[in-house]
Design an enzyme around this catalytic site. Structure first.
Site, short mmCIF file in Angstrom:
data_model
loop_
_atom_site.label_atom_id
_atom_site.label_comp_id
_atom_site.label_asym_id
_atom_site.label_seq_id
_atom_site.Cartn_x
_atom_site.Cartn_y
_atom_site.Cartn_z
NE ARG A 128 -2.21 1.86 3.29
CZ ARG A 128 -2.26 1.54 4.59
NH1 ARG A 128 -3.04 0.59 5.02
NH2 ARG A 128 -1.52 2.20 5.45
CD GLU A 144 4.12 4.12 5.90
OE1 GLU A 144 5.19 3.55 6.18
OE2 GLU A 144 3.06 3.90 6.51
CG ASN A 146 2.81 0.97 4.69
OD1 ASN A 146 3.52 1.04 5.70
ND2 ASN A 146 1.97 1.93 4.35
CB SER A 151 -4.51 -3.13 8.12
OG SER A 151 -4.08 -1.85 8.51
CE LYS A 315 7.84 4.98 8.05
NZ LYS A 315 7.44 3.67 8.59
CE LYS A 373 7.55 9.80 7.92
NZ LYS A 373 6.81 9.26 6.76
CD GLU A 377 6.55 0.36 8.23
OE1 GLU A 377 5.42 0.86 8.06
OE2 GLU A 377 7.56 0.73 7.60
N GLY A 378 3.57 0.97 11.83
CA GLY A 378 2.39 0.75 12.65
C GLY A 378 1.91 1.97 13.42
NE ARG A 457 -4.62 5.00 6.81
CZ ARG A 457 -3.33 4.88 7.10
NH1 ARG A 457 -2.95 4.39 8.24
NH2 ARG A 457 -2.42 5.28 6.23
P1 ADP Z 1 3.96 4.31 9.86
O1 ADP Z 1 4.75 3.30 9.10
O2 ADP Z 1 4.14 4.20 11.33
O3 ADP Z 1 2.52 4.34 9.44
P2 ADP Z 1 4.20 6.89 8.48
O4 ADP Z 1 5.39 7.25 7.69
O5 ADP Z 1 2.99 6.52 7.71
O6 ADP Z 1 4.63 5.72 9.49
O7 ADP Z 1 3.83 8.06 9.47
C1 ADP Z 1 2.71 8.00 10.31
C2 ADP Z 1 1.80 9.18 10.09
O8 ADP Z 1 2.52 10.40 10.27
C3 ADP Z 1 1.19 9.30 8.71
O9 ADP Z 1 0.03 8.51 8.59
C4 ADP Z 1 0.89 10.80 8.63
O10 ADP Z 1 -0.30 11.10 9.31
C5 ADP Z 1 2.05 11.39 9.39
N1 ADP Z 1 3.14 11.75 8.45
C6 ADP Z 1 4.19 10.96 8.10
N2 ADP Z 1 4.98 11.57 7.21
C7 ADP Z 1 4.43 12.77 6.95
C8 ADP Z 1 4.78 13.88 6.10
N3 ADP Z 1 5.89 13.87 5.35
N4 ADP Z 1 3.96 14.96 6.10
C9 ADP Z 1 2.85 15.00 6.87
N5 ADP Z 1 2.47 14.00 7.70
C10 ADP Z 1 3.24 12.89 7.74
MG MG Z 2 4.02 2.09 7.47
MG MG Z 3 1.74 4.92 7.63
#
Ligand code: ADP
Ligand code: MG
Ligand code: MG
Length: 481
Positions: A128, A144, A146, A151, A315, A373, A377-378, A457
């Site tokens: 995804r 990101e 995945n 899910s 990442k 970051k 994950e998660g 979401r």
């Molecule tokens: P995870 O693998 O834990 O889901 P993400 O990279 O998706 O990690 O980050 C979690 C959340 O943080 C995202 O769903 C989003 O809401 C926020 N986020 C992450 N990166 C960005 C970004 N570059 N700009 C704005 N919000 C972000």
């Molecule tokens: Mg993720």
């Molecule tokens: Mg995410």
């Protein structure tokens, strides 16, 4: 040109409470738009946190995200194939140890499996790719990619059906007429992801092979997974069972010569191991759990994903791919590379390369524009804005290399009403679009490569993170304009 932004339905809080909420609850319970609540007992489910209305998304952005999915699937398959002169292996040797608790362990496990021998060459990617629409450029920007345990593909279809039902039967409008004249599409992910799993079983050489879902203990998002299981059986007559990682050595057995894996109780052959867990160190409690992960990887069952495909979703890898000279190793077609490049924002390493030195500077000089970051994950793991300098100052500088610094994507805020249990929140929200894709491949070939539906979401615009399971967000659907 896109059409004007659809209006927000101006129903009163009273009207929502008295007329729409009972509709929402009953539709959700009747159709399985449900989750287990915290501390649940198995017979009692509750309604998934959802938005009351679909959220407006630009049609061109929605289509762009769908259009690039197969190219993304292929990119990550190629990385996992270790093409471009073992690129992934080289990258892992450089940075896996920066995260000894998890990435390092997965990598060490892979090296061990490689020594023993990889019996099954086929791998299934169930991916995804997540985006926010940047409000300035009006383009999708990737949050990101995945590669493990993605899910909400099951529940995404349900929430779209709910919104479409409420609209088409006039429940959003006091006059009983459809409120949104724009399109409210329904994600076909609940079927398309099942189709993806079926493709792996069809290619597997063994008769009547079944699928094992590797799940977490006390999983609350069971129904999202079950929807895929039921669709898989209904459409293809393929059976699934659910095991936790600590049950592998007690509930399955492997033939030592052929490496074929069987369910101990019935002797049924396991053709596909589908991970809906195993993406965080918390999923491995004992040494036996790690041994069990190894056993699954050694076995002849197809893995979704295998260890290399899981690692390709790091990442850190995402950060490296934003360098066009790295991306070029995997995508020679300029047009396709261009389309993917357009979805990137700037991501910096925090090491001693010129880009890393710049990243370190930016982290302290303008942290308000960035998210930091770790390789996790998660949800719930990132460090935002002004917290970044304090956080980094507490670490030794060589420990910073385990993190990436990513530009924050500035997305538009919309009106909506979020429903969590019996509570309703009328707050500005921001929404993250996820596009699913499935790809079946081995080291030389790609056998199937498909787009597999989408997910929206949403979360309060005031919160940094949007995990539905983690408790900050909800499942939404889209109204296109
Ligand atoms: P995870 O693998 O834990 O889901 P993400 O990279 O998706 O990690 O980050 C979690 C959340 O943080 C995202 O769903 C989003 O809401 C926020 N986020 C992450 N990166 C960005 C970004 N570059 N700009 C704005 N919000 C972000
Ligand atoms: Mg993720
Ligand atoms: Mg995410």
């Amino acid at each position: 040109m896109t059409a004007p932004l659809p209006e927000f339905p101006g129903l009163s809080k009273e009207a929502i409470k008295q007329t729409i909420l009972p509709e929402v609850f009953q539709w959700s319970l009747a159709n399985g738009l449900i989750m287990y609540p915290a501390g649940f007992s198995p017979e009692s489910a509750s309604i998934t946190p959802i938005s009351l209305y679909p959220t407006p998304i630009r049609k061109d952005c929605f289509q762009d995200a769908i259009d690039v999915q197969k190219a993304y699937n292929k990119l990550y398959a190629k990385i996992s194939q270790n093409s471009a002169d073992n690129w992934l292996t080289q990258r892992m040797e450089e940075f896996a140890d920066a995260d000894p608790e998890f990435t390092g362990k997965l990598w060490a496990l892979y090296l061990e499996v490689k020594k023993i021998g990889i019996s099954q060459k086929l791998k299934l990617g169930v991916f995804r790719s997540d985006y926010l629409v940047d409000q300035k450029s009006k383009q999708i920007k990737q949050v990101e990619f995945n590669t493990v345990s993605v899910s909400f593909g099951g529940l995404s279809s349900k929430v779209g059906e709910l919104h479409q039902f409420l609209n088409d039967t006039g429940k959003y409008s006091p006059r009983g007429l459809p409120f949104y004249l724009n399109e409210i599409p329904v994600s076909a992910s609940s079927q398309l992801l099942a189709d993806g799993l079926a493709a792996a079983i069809k290619k597997y050489d063994g008769s009547n092979a079944i699928v094992v879902f590797i799940v977490q203990h006390n999983e609350r998002n069971v129904f999202d997974q079950r929807i895929l299981e039921y669709n898989l059986f209904k459409a293809y007559n393929i059976k699934s069972i659910r095991l936790t990682i600590d049950q592998i050595h007690t509930h399955t057995k492997m033939d030592e010569t052929s490496k074929r894996l069987f369910l101990s109780s019935t002797n049924e052959e396991i053709g596909l191991v589908y991970f809906r867990s195993g993406y965080t160190p918390n999923d491995f409690v004992t040494e036996q759990d790690w041994k069990n992960r190894l056993q699954l990887e050694v076995s002849y069952a197809i893995k979704a994903p295998d260890l290399l495909t899981q690692l390709s979703g790091a990442k850190k890898i995402q950060q490296m791919l934003t360098d066009e000279s790295q991306l070029e190793r995997f995508i020679s077609d300029d047009k396709i590379r261009d389309r993917l490049m357009k979805t990137f924002v700037k991501i910096y390493p925090l090491d001693n390369t010129p880009l890393g030195i710049k990243g370190k500077k930016l982290a302290f000089e303008s942290p308000e524009n960035y998210v930091l970051k770790p390789q996790r994950e998660g949800g719930g793991n990132n460090i935002y804005k002004e917290d970044i300098p304090t956080f980094l100052s507490k670490l030794k500088e060589d420990e910073w290399e385990a993190y990436i610094l990513m530009e924050l994507i500035d997305t538009s805020v919309h009106d909506n009403i979020l429903i969590r249990g019996s509570e309703i929140f009328h707050e500005p929200i921001i929404s993250e679009l996820g596009i699913y894709g499935c790809i079946l491949f081995d080291d030389e070939n790609i056998y199937t490569n498909d787009y597999s539906g989408w997910l929206l979401r949403s979360k309060f615009s005031s919160s940094n993170e949007g995990g539905v399971a983690a408790g900050f967000g909800c499942v939404d659907s889209v109204v296109l304009y």
